[in-house]
Design a protein around this motif. Structure first.
Motif, PDB file in Angstrom:
ATOM      1  N   ASP A 105       0.876  -1.161   0.000  1.00 32.29           N
ATOM      2  CA  ASP A 105       0.000   0.000   0.000  1.00 32.29           C
ATOM      3  C   ASP A 105       0.914   1.211   0.000  1.00 32.29           C
ATOM      4  OD1 ASP A 105      -1.675   2.066   0.398  1.00 32.29           O
ATOM      5  OD2 ASP A 105      -2.695   1.249   2.151  1.00 32.29           O
ATOM      6  N   PHE A 106       1.256   1.693  -1.189  1.00 37.49           N
ATOM      7  CA  PHE A 106       2.268   2.735  -1.297  1.00 37.49           C
ATOM      8  C   PHE A 106       1.714   4.131  -1.033  1.00 37.49           C
ATOM      9  CE2 PHE A 106       4.024  -0.879  -3.723  1.00 37.49           C
ATOM     10  CZ  PHE A 106       5.027  -1.170  -2.801  1.00 37.49           C
ATOM     11  N   ARG A 107       0.468   4.185  -0.550  1.00 40.96           N
ATOM     12  CA  ARG A 107      -0.003   5.456   0.022  1.00 40.96           C
ATOM     13  C   ARG A 107       0.704   5.643   1.352  1.00 40.96           C
ATOM     14  NH1 ARG A 107      -6.200   4.249   0.637  1.00 40.96           N
ATOM     15  NH2 ARG A 107      -5.132   2.544   1.698  1.00 40.96           N
ATOM     16  N   LYS A 108       1.031   4.518   2.000  1.00 40.31           N
ATOM     17  CA  LYS A 108       1.612   4.569   3.341  1.00 40.31           C
ATOM     18  C   LYS A 108       3.021   3.996   3.400  1.00 40.31           C
ATOM     19  CE  LYS A 108      -3.026   3.691   5.041  1.00 40.31           C
ATOM     20  NZ  LYS A 108      -3.891   2.546   5.268  1.00 40.31           N
ATOM     21  N   GLU A 109       3.354   3.123   2.463  1.00 38.08           N
ATOM     22  CA  GLU A 109       4.669   2.480   2.499  1.00 38.08           C
ATOM     23  C   GLU A 109       5.547   3.060   1.399  1.00 38.08           C
ATOM     24  OE1 GLU A 109       4.327  -2.005   2.748  1.00 38.08           O
ATOM     25  OE2 GLU A 109       2.277  -1.444   2.295  1.00 38.08           O
ATOM     26  N   ALA A 150      -5.937   6.084  -6.702  1.00 35.94           N
ATOM     27  CA  ALA A 150      -4.688   6.119  -5.916  1.00 35.94           C
ATOM     28  C   ALA A 150      -3.882   4.853  -6.200  1.00 35.94           C
ATOM     29  CB  ALA A 150      -4.999   6.231  -4.432  1.00 35.94           C
ATOM     30  N   CYS A 151      -3.398   4.729  -7.413  1.00 36.13           N
ATOM     31  CA  CYS A 151      -2.674   3.529  -7.834  1.00 36.13           C
ATOM     32  C   CYS A 151      -1.670   3.928  -8.910  1.00 36.13           C
ATOM     33  CB  CYS A 151      -3.653   2.484  -8.371  1.00 36.13           C
ATOM     34  SG  CYS A 151      -2.860   0.940  -8.857  1.00 36.13           S
ATOM     35  N   PRO A 152      -0.399   3.637  -8.812  1.00 39.30           N
ATOM     36  CA  PRO A 152       0.208   2.805  -7.773  1.00 39.30           C
ATOM     37  C   PRO A 152       0.823   3.599  -6.604  1.00 39.30           C
ATOM     38  CG  PRO A 152       1.765   3.111  -9.555  1.00 39.30           C
ATOM     39  CD  PRO A 152       0.543   3.918  -9.905  1.00 39.30           C
ATOM     40  N   CYS A 153       0.670   4.941  -6.590  1.00 41.49           N
ATOM     41  CA  CYS A 153       1.285   5.758  -5.526  1.00 41.49           C
ATOM     42  C   CYS A 153       2.812   5.569  -5.464  1.00 41.49           C
ATOM     43  CB  CYS A 153       0.644   5.476  -4.169  1.00 41.49           C
ATOM     44  SG  CYS A 153      -1.119   5.802  -4.161  1.00 41.49           S
ATOM     45  N   VAL A 154       3.391   5.353  -6.624  1.00 47.56           N
ATOM     46  CA  VAL A 154       4.844   5.254  -6.781  1.00 47.56           C
ATOM     47  C   VAL A 154       5.196   6.303  -7.835  1.00 47.56           C
ATOM     48  CG1 VAL A 154       6.645   3.807  -7.810  1.00 47.56           C
ATOM     49  CG2 VAL A 154       5.001   2.794  -6.217  1.00 47.56           C
ATOM     50  N   ASP A 155       6.286   7.001  -7.662  1.00 49.89           N
ATOM     51  CA  ASP A 155       6.645   8.044  -8.621  1.00 49.89           C
ATOM     52  C   ASP A 155       7.080   7.404  -9.939  1.00 49.89           C
ATOM     53  OD1 ASP A 155       7.694  10.091 -10.118  1.00 49.89           O
ATOM     54  OD2 ASP A 155       8.489  11.144  -8.368  1.00 49.89           O
ATOM     55  N   MET A 156       6.150   7.370 -10.900  1.00 55.32           N
ATOM     56  CA  MET A 156       6.432   6.660 -12.148  1.00 55.32           C
ATOM     57  C   MET A 156       7.502   7.360 -12.971  1.00 55.32           C
ATOM     58  SD  MET A 156       4.871   3.878 -12.036  1.00 55.32           S
ATOM     59  CE  MET A 156       5.327   3.345 -13.683  1.00 55.32           C
ATOM     60  N   GLN A 157       7.650   8.685 -12.773  1.00 57.08           N
ATOM     61  CA  GLN A 157       8.687   9.376 -13.541  1.00 57.08           C
ATOM     62  C   GLN A 157      10.062   8.870 -13.122  1.00 57.08           C
ATOM     63  OE1 GLN A 157       7.928  11.103 -16.273  1.00 57.08           O
ATOM     64  NE2 GLN A 157      10.139  10.970 -16.578  1.00 57.08           N
ATOM     65  N   VAL A 158      10.212   8.568 -11.842  1.00 60.99           N
ATOM     66  CA  VAL A 158      11.495   8.022 -11.367  1.00 60.99           C
ATOM     67  C   VAL A 158      11.743   6.665 -12.030  1.00 60.99           C
ATOM     68  CG1 VAL A 158      12.704   7.117  -9.349  1.00 60.99           C
ATOM     69  CG2 VAL A 158      11.407   9.237  -9.174  1.00 60.99           C
TER      70      VAL A 158
END
Ligand SMILES: [Zn+2]
Length: 330
Positions: A105-109, A150-158
Motif C-alpha cells: 500500500d504505497f499510500r503509506k509504504e 490512488a494507484c500505484p502511488c509510486v513516482d512513475m517518472q522516477v
C-alpha cells in the motif's frame, strides 16, 4: 517482435497453478497489440498472486487474476497470465496493456529495493521484447479515465528515468551478445547506496536528473569530490539509501530549493519537521490571494504536503479609501 514467450527471466511461472473461474475465460489478443505496461499496487500491506486470484474470482466474478505479474513483498515475481490474455486491470486499455501489481500500500509504504529491483528487471525485459519505450510504462492512474485512482502511488517518472537511463546500453549489450540475460544486468546492478553518472555528466546533474537522492546528503558524503565537474567517464559516488520516492508535486519544489543550496528538512523520525516555503506569483496585484505557502514534511519515510493560498502583496485599504483613513480615531 516476439511471437511467443515461454520464459521470463527472474519470474516464477504460476500461469497453470493459479485459481481459475470454471466456465469463464478472458478474451485473447495477438502479442503485437501490446503497447503499454501498467504498474499497480495491491493497496494491501500483504498478499500474493494466489490470494489476489481468489479475490478477483470470488468477489469480482472474473475469469482469473486480473494481473499478468505480481511482485510480492519479498521480491518474488509471479507470472500469472499469458501475455496474450486480455485480463482486467485498466478498463478500456486492457487490450493493449500488460498489468504488473506490486504487493503493498504505497499510500503509506515506500517501495523498497527488494521489490524495485525485480520490477526494473521485468520492465527492461518486457520493454525489449515488445519494443516499448520508457514512456510506455505508466502507473494505473496515468491511463485515461483513471487519474482519480490512488494507484500505484509510486513516482512513475522516477521509474521511467531509471528505465531510460540504461536502455541504450541495454540494447547495445543485447545486440552484441544475442543473450537476453545480459540485458538484465543493469537492473541488477542498481544500488541505492551509490549513484553512477552518465558520461559527460556531473554528479549534481545526475542527482537532479534522477530525482532520487538528497543533494545535501550526497555533498556531505563526498566532501573531497568536485560534484559540479562533468566527467567523460561514468563516476560512482556514495549516496544514502534506501531510495526515497518524492511525490511529483513536491519534486520540482525540492529541486528548486536544493539547487539554490537551501536546506530541506528530511529527518523523518519525528512528526512535523516542517519545511515552509512561500511562492510569490508574478502578478503583484494587492488584495488578491494569488501567492502560495507550501508546508511539507517527511514522517516515517512518507512525504506530507499542504498548500495554502496567501498574499504577499500588502493591501492598499488606507491609501485607496482616504475617507475611512481620515475618520479613524487614532
Ligand atoms: Zn491499479
Amino acid at each position: 517482435m516476439t511471437t511467443s514467450i515461454v520464459h521470463i527471466p527472474g519470474s516464477m511461472d504460476c500461469r497453470e497453478k493459479l485459481l481459475k473461474n470454471p466456465g469463464k475465460t478472458y478474451a485473447v489478443r495477438p502479442l503485437p497489440d501490446i503497447r503499454k505496461i501498467a504498474v499497480h499496487h495491491s493497496l494491501t500491506r500483504t498478499g500474493s498472486a494466489e490470494s489476489f486470484a481468489r479475490y478477483h474470482i470470488q468477489h469480482h466474478g472474473w475469469p482469473g487474476i486480473g494481473y499478468h505479474f505480481v511482485i510480492e513483498k519479498k521480491g518474488t515475481v509471479k507470472w500469472c497470465n499469458d501475455l496474450t490474455v486480455k485480463s482486467y486491470h485498466v478498463g478500456r486499455e486492457n487490450g493493449l496493456a500488460i498489468g504488473i501489481c506490486l504487493v503493498g500500500d504505497f499510500r503509506k509504504e515506500t517501495l523498497e529495493e527488494r521489490q524495485l529491483a525485480p520490477l526494473m528487471k521485468l520492465l527492461r525485459f518486457l520493454c525489449t521484447e515488445f519494443d516499448l519505450r520508457a514512456e510506455d510504462v505508466l502507473g494505473h492512474n496515468e491511463f485515461p479515465d483513471y487519474s482519480w485512482k490512488a494507484c500505484p502511488c509510486v513516482d512513475m517518472q522516477v521509474i521511467r528515468n531509471m528505465l531510460g537511463r540504461n536502455s541504450e546500453h541495454s540494447r547495445q549489450l543485447a545486440s552484441d551478445t544475442g543473450e537476453l540475460d545480459n540485458l538484465l544486468s543493469p537492473a541488477l546492478t542498481f544500488d541505492p547506496n551509490h549513484l553512477t553518472t552518465n558520461p559527460g555528466e556531473s554528479v549534481i546533474a545526475a542527482v537532479n536528473r534522477l530525482g532520487l537522492f538528497d543533494l545535501g546528503e550526497v555533498k556531505a558524503r563526498n566532501k573531497t569530490f568536485d560534484l559540479k565537474k562533468p566527467s567523460d567517464k561514468p563516476v560512482s559516488v556514495k549516496v544514502k539509501g534506501p531510495v526515497e520516492i518524492v511525490p511529483d508535486n513536491l519534486k520540482k519544489l525540492i529541486h528548486a530549493l536544493e539547487r539554490q543550496d537551501y536546506k530541506v528538512f528530511r529527518n523523518d523520525t519525528r512528526p512535523y519537521n516542517l519545511n515552509i516555503v512561500g511562492i510569490r506569483n508574478d502578478n503583484a496585484v494587492p488584495n488578491a490571494f494569488d501567492d502560495e505557502i507550501h508546508v511539507f514534511w517527511k514522517y516515517q519515510n512518507t512525504w506530507n504536503t499542504r498548500t495554502y493560498k496567501i498574499t504577499t502583496d500588502p493591501g492598499l485599504a488606507c491609501s485607496s479609501i482616504p475617507s475611512i483613513n481620515r475618520e479613524l480615531p487614532f
